[in-house]
Design a protein around this motif. Sequence first.
Motif, PDB file in Angstrom:
ATOM      1  N   VAL A 191       3.895  17.301  12.308  1.00  0.00           N
ATOM      2  CA  VAL A 191       5.448  16.989  12.576  1.00  0.00           C
ATOM      3  C   VAL A 191       6.200  17.856  13.239  1.00  0.00           C
ATOM      4  CG1 VAL A 191       7.683  16.788  11.334  1.00  0.00           C
ATOM      5  CG2 VAL A 191       5.715  15.660  10.292  1.00  0.00           C
ATOM      6  N   THR A 192       6.071  19.145  12.876  1.00  0.00           N
ATOM      7  CA  THR A 192       6.581  20.230  13.735  1.00  0.00           C
ATOM      8  C   THR A 192       6.273  20.504  15.233  1.00  0.00           C
ATOM      9  OG1 THR A 192       5.437  21.973  12.628  1.00  0.00           O
ATOM     10  CG2 THR A 192       7.490  21.484  11.510  1.00  0.00           C
ATOM     11  N   GLU A 193       4.978  20.493  15.163  1.00  0.00           N
ATOM     12  CA  GLU A 193       4.238  20.803  16.722  1.00  0.00           C
ATOM     13  C   GLU A 193       4.312  19.649  17.620  1.00  0.00           C
ATOM     14  OE1 GLU A 193       2.980  23.750  17.656  1.00  0.00           O
ATOM     15  OE2 GLU A 193       3.843  24.569  15.993  1.00  0.00           O
ATOM     16  N   LEU A 194       4.569  18.491  16.786  1.00  0.00           N
ATOM     17  CA  LEU A 194       4.264  17.333  18.001  1.00  0.00           C
ATOM     18  C   LEU A 194       5.933  16.478  17.806  1.00  0.00           C
ATOM     19  CD1 LEU A 194       0.919  15.990  16.653  1.00  0.00           C
ATOM     20  CD2 LEU A 194       1.381  17.227  18.916  1.00  0.00           C
ATOM     21  N   ILE A 217       0.902  -1.058   0.084  1.00  0.00           N
ATOM     22  CA  ILE A 217      -0.211  -0.035  -0.106  1.00  0.00           C
ATOM     23  C   ILE A 217       0.775   1.327   0.043  1.00  0.00           C
ATOM     24  CG2 ILE A 217      -1.912   1.074   1.112  1.00  0.00           C
ATOM     25  CD1 ILE A 217      -2.527  -1.676   0.057  1.00  0.00           C
ATOM     26  N   GLU A 218       0.598   2.195  -0.752  1.00  0.00           N
ATOM     27  CA  GLU A 218       1.312   3.364  -0.960  1.00  0.00           C
ATOM     28  C   GLU A 218       1.069   4.366   0.120  1.00  0.00           C
ATOM     29  OE1 GLU A 218       1.565   6.755  -4.434  1.00  0.00           O
ATOM     30  OE2 GLU A 218       0.660   4.973  -4.786  1.00  0.00           O
ATOM     31  N   VAL A 219       2.115   4.940   0.723  1.00  0.00           N
ATOM     32  CA  VAL A 219       2.059   5.801   2.116  1.00  0.00           C
ATOM     33  C   VAL A 219       3.056   6.711   1.686  1.00  0.00           C
ATOM     34  CG1 VAL A 219       1.248   3.915   3.561  1.00  0.00           C
ATOM     35  CG2 VAL A 219       3.563   4.641   3.403  1.00  0.00           C
ATOM     36  N   ILE A 220       2.669   8.052   2.237  1.00  0.00           N
ATOM     37  CA  ILE A 220       3.576   9.124   2.410  1.00  0.00           C
ATOM     38  C   ILE A 220       3.906   9.297   3.783  1.00  0.00           C
ATOM     39  CG2 ILE A 220       4.108  11.627   2.151  1.00  0.00           C
ATOM     40  CD1 ILE A 220       1.903  11.290  -0.084  1.00  0.00           C
ATOM     41  N   VAL A 221       5.171   9.199   4.191  1.00  0.00           N
ATOM     42  CA  VAL A 221       5.962   9.486   5.576  1.00  0.00           C
ATOM     43  C   VAL A 221       6.433  10.802   5.746  1.00  0.00           C
ATOM     44  CG1 VAL A 221       7.307   8.314   7.282  1.00  0.00           C
ATOM     45  CG2 VAL A 221       6.227   6.787   5.604  1.00  0.00           C
ATOM     46  N   TYR A 222       5.899  11.440   6.631  1.00  0.00           N
ATOM     47  CA  TYR A 222       6.481  12.719   7.134  1.00  0.00           C
ATOM     48  C   TYR A 222       7.335  12.436   8.543  1.00  0.00           C
ATOM     49  CZ  TYR A 222       3.180  14.736   3.605  1.00  0.00           C
ATOM     50  OH  TYR A 222       2.353  15.223   2.541  1.00  0.00           O
ATOM     51  N   GLN A 223       8.435  13.111   8.860  1.00  0.00           N
ATOM     52  CA  GLN A 223       9.067  13.080   9.914  1.00  0.00           C
ATOM     53  C   GLN A 223      10.277  14.114   9.996  1.00  0.00           C
ATOM     54  OE1 GLN A 223      11.788   9.545  10.015  1.00  0.00           O
ATOM     55  NE2 GLN A 223      11.479   9.319   7.884  1.00  0.00           N
ATOM     56  N   THR A 276      -3.415  20.296  19.534  1.00  0.00           N
ATOM     57  CA  THR A 276      -3.100  20.745  20.826  1.00  0.00           C
ATOM     58  C   THR A 276      -3.756  19.243  21.760  1.00  0.00           C
ATOM     59  OG1 THR A 276      -3.413  23.015  20.824  1.00  0.00           O
ATOM     60  CG2 THR A 276      -3.996  22.188  22.744  1.00  0.00           C
ATOM     61  N   TRP A 277      -4.916  18.898  21.393  1.00  0.00           N
ATOM     62  CA  TRP A 277      -5.124  17.577  21.935  1.00  0.00           C
ATOM     63  C   TRP A 277      -4.546  16.540  21.842  1.00  0.00           C
ATOM     64  CZ3 TRP A 277      -6.512  12.360  20.969  1.00  0.00           C
ATOM     65  CH2 TRP A 277      -7.124  11.736  21.686  1.00  0.00           C
ATOM     66  N   GLY A 300      18.304  10.615  21.496  1.00  0.00           N
ATOM     67  CA  GLY A 300      17.843   9.238  21.267  1.00  0.00           C
ATOM     68  C   GLY A 300      16.328   9.049  21.734  1.00  0.00           C
ATOM     69  N   GLU A 301      15.677  10.190  21.971  1.00  0.00           N
ATOM     70  CA  GLU A 301      14.146  10.051  22.458  1.00  0.00           C
ATOM     71  C   GLU A 301      13.434   9.846  21.295  1.00  0.00           C
ATOM     72  OE1 GLU A 301      10.836  13.353  23.788  1.00  0.00           O
ATOM     73  OE2 GLU A 301      12.914  14.082  23.677  1.00  0.00           O
ATOM     74  N   LEU A 302      12.456   8.941  21.718  1.00  0.00           N
ATOM     75  CA  LEU A 302      11.557   8.095  20.793  1.00  0.00           C
ATOM     76  C   LEU A 302      10.712   9.317  20.341  1.00  0.00           C
ATOM     77  CD1 LEU A 302      11.416   4.610  22.230  1.00  0.00           C
ATOM     78  CD2 LEU A 302      12.906   5.527  20.252  1.00  0.00           C
ATOM     79  N   ARG A 303       9.693   9.167  19.127  1.00  0.00           N
ATOM     80  CA  ARG A 303       8.846  10.133  18.890  1.00  0.00           C
ATOM     81  C   ARG A 303       7.485   9.451  18.902  1.00  0.00           C
ATOM     82  NH1 ARG A 303      12.676  10.770  13.990  1.00  0.00           N
ATOM     83  NH2 ARG A 303      13.750  12.659  14.482  1.00  0.00           N
TER      84      ARG A 303
END
Length: 410
Positions: free
Chosen positions: A136-139, A90-96, A404-405, A104-107
């Motif tokens: 991506v930028t806020e979280l 399945i095609e996906v777009i990944v933003y990171q 925010t939530w 080393g903090e996990l996201r």
Amino acid sequence: MRSRGVFTLVLFGALTAYLLYSPIPSNIEERWKLMLTDSFFKSLSHLAELCENVGLLDYMRVMMFITFAERVIPVSDDRVKVTDENFDGIEVIVYQPYQQEPSGELRRAIIYLHGGGWCLGSSRMGPYDLLARHMVTELNAVIVSVEYRLAPAYHFPVQFEDVYRVMKYFLHSDVLKGYHINPERIAVSGDSAGGNLAAAVTQQLQKDPTQHVQLKAQALIYPVLQALDLNTPSYQQNKHMPILPRTLMVRFWSEYFTSDKSFLRAMMDNTHNNPESAALLKFVNWSSYLPDAYRQTYNYSAPPVLNEKAPVDSLSLPRLLADPRASPLLVPDATLRSLPKAYVLTCEYDVLRDDGLMYVTRLRNAGVDVTHAHYPGGFHGALMFITWPTDFEIGHRMMENYVTWLKQNL
């Protein structure tokens, strides 16, 4: 000659007035902007109906113009790394986040499912690209935006199965490690039909004995959650509202299941239920699950049950109508109790308002932690109106409140 010109002018004026006029309540913000936006949607819908009636193109193929008009090419920038990936076919777009985490903090991670009635839409549309970058930028999160296959070329359960395959693939421990994901901070989210798919896959994952990593949250934005009663108070109140009138939502449901036009006509009349689906109407009884303020003057009556001579596919449609993977509101309370915390956004001027409200009630009754964000002046699709020229203040507020939530609960 002059009279012909006057007639043409009057006809053009009448057509323009018809396209611009919508019964838009006074408490909806930026009413004229919404009228102008809706005139485009109405014009395209009329063109789609004409093309289908004369045999040129089917309705949804013409409506796909909306998807093409909003299409962008997601590319990396100095803050967000964007890649096209393939998760189990399945095609996906990944933003990171572009920079590596030296500590080393996990996201966090969010699997996002676009709307469009299972027939339209794409994660490559400008508003979805903007939303993903903002998250991506806020979280400091990884966002997986899924390009599931669409109806009418592919009917249910293909869309659900595409999304579920992506979920199972992504939640594998090796994949999570590769993207530096904290397995305890993963959510699924989606708007409209994407909200339907998000709710359905959340339920399915909870029942899967082979699934070891579970979701922490589900965020459903004006979700569509049931196909049994298409005459709830919100369907009646908002049947002519902009962006998603009742006729279009019913078309989406019909095309999701089948291209049989007789089924579309039955759904339009709300006479599409059968004994198998009718047994589940108790879960969508809005007289029980809608707060008094939203019932207004409407009186509940259960939809009629389809008779044996109705011209629809009697072998498959009863099973599909009763399938909770299509209508997540149909599951029993026992299934709801184990679900993760939820964010449910609803809009007053939306045919899908009552689907979300009933799900909020049922989740709370089952003991699930639910945040309900209701917008009294909101309309369907508002969160996606965040890019020029359809740039609405309410869309930006919805996006900020939603993010925010996630920041506080994921």
